[in-house]
Scaffold this motif. Structure first.
Motif, PDB file in Angstrom:
ATOM      1  N   THR A 142      -6.097  13.616  -6.162  1.00 26.67           N
ATOM      2  CA  THR A 142      -5.652  14.590  -5.169  1.00 26.67           C
ATOM      3  C   THR A 142      -4.380  14.086  -4.504  1.00 26.67           C
ATOM      4  N   SER A 143      -3.949  14.792  -3.491  1.00 25.77           N
ATOM      5  CA  SER A 143      -2.777  14.351  -2.729  1.00 25.77           C
ATOM      6  C   SER A 143      -3.120  13.158  -1.843  1.00 25.77           C
ATOM      7  N   GLY A 144      -4.372  12.699  -1.900  1.00 23.82           N
ATOM      8  CA  GLY A 144      -4.795  11.536  -1.123  1.00 23.82           C
ATOM      9  C   GLY A 144      -4.675  10.223  -1.865  1.00 23.82           C
ATOM     10  N   ILE A 151       0.863  -1.169   0.000  1.00 25.03           N
ATOM     11  CA  ILE A 151       0.000   0.000   0.000  1.00 25.03           C
ATOM     12  C   ILE A 151       0.901   1.221   0.000  1.00 25.03           C
ATOM     13  N   ASP A 152       0.849   1.984  -1.070  1.00 25.04           N
ATOM     14  CA  ASP A 152       1.653   3.200  -1.191  1.00 25.04           C
ATOM     15  C   ASP A 152       0.728   4.400  -1.076  1.00 25.04           C
ATOM     16  N   LEU A 153       1.110   5.345  -0.238  1.00 22.36           N
ATOM     17  CA  LEU A 153       0.294   6.537  -0.055  1.00 22.36           C
ATOM     18  C   LEU A 153       1.172   7.735   0.258  1.00 22.36           C
ATOM     19  N   PRO A 170       4.902  13.970  -1.313  1.00 21.18           N
ATOM     20  CA  PRO A 170       3.909  14.237  -2.366  1.00 21.18           C
ATOM     21  C   PRO A 170       4.450  14.133  -3.792  1.00 21.18           C
ATOM     22  N   ASP A 171       5.695  14.503  -4.018  1.00 16.85           N
ATOM     23  CA  ASP A 171       6.233  14.444  -5.380  1.00 16.85           C
ATOM     24  C   ASP A 171       6.780  13.070  -5.748  1.00 16.85           C
TER      25      ASP A 171
END
Length: 134
Positions: free
Chosen positions: A63-65, A6-8, A48-49
């Motif tokens: 989104t960033s989610g 799981i990558d977030l 985030p990047d």
């Protein structure tokens, strides 16, 4: 016996990360009938990047989610089971605060000889574990 990555994007609370991991496990147990203790998850949080997940031309905005779920499992499940799993993941992850457009699922299949759980042994091949679906 799925192995799930799981990558977030970093920034969720510990409780939110646990809710995401639990939602994934519940989906696997309920839809694919994976045993409760058959839980192998790797959760990785990124800056985030460090996650780029566009829309593949489908016309929606992430989104960033963003949450990317990679499922590595034994081959043999049909398209209907996979579709039901994708729907269950979307539903349960929505309850954990993940918008459907932010969910990306990747499903990989392999065989019994592709797994070793410990000691450098192929437990499915050597008969220590029953091959799922056989």
């Amino acid at each position: 016996m799925p192995l799930v990555r799981i990558d977030l994007v970093r920034g969720r609370s510990t409780e939110a990360v646990k809710a995401i991991a639990e939602a994934v496990q519940r989906s696997l147990v309920d839809v694919l009938k994976v045993p409760e203790r058959d839980r192998f998850q790797i959760v990785t949080q990124h800056e985030p990047d460090e996650i780029v997940a566009l829309d593949a031309g489908l016309g929606f905005q992430r989104t960033s989610g963003t949450v990317i779920v990679h499922i590595f499992t034994q081959r043999g499940r049909g398209t209907e089971d996979k579709q039901r799993l994708y729907q269950a993941l979307a539903s349960r992850l929505a309850e954990a605060g993940v918008d459907g457009t932010d969910l990306f699922i990747s499903y990989f299949e392999n065989g019994p000889d592709d797994w070793s759980f410990a000691d450098g042994r192929a437990q499915y091949v050597q008969g220590d574990l029953p091959v799922p679906g056989s």
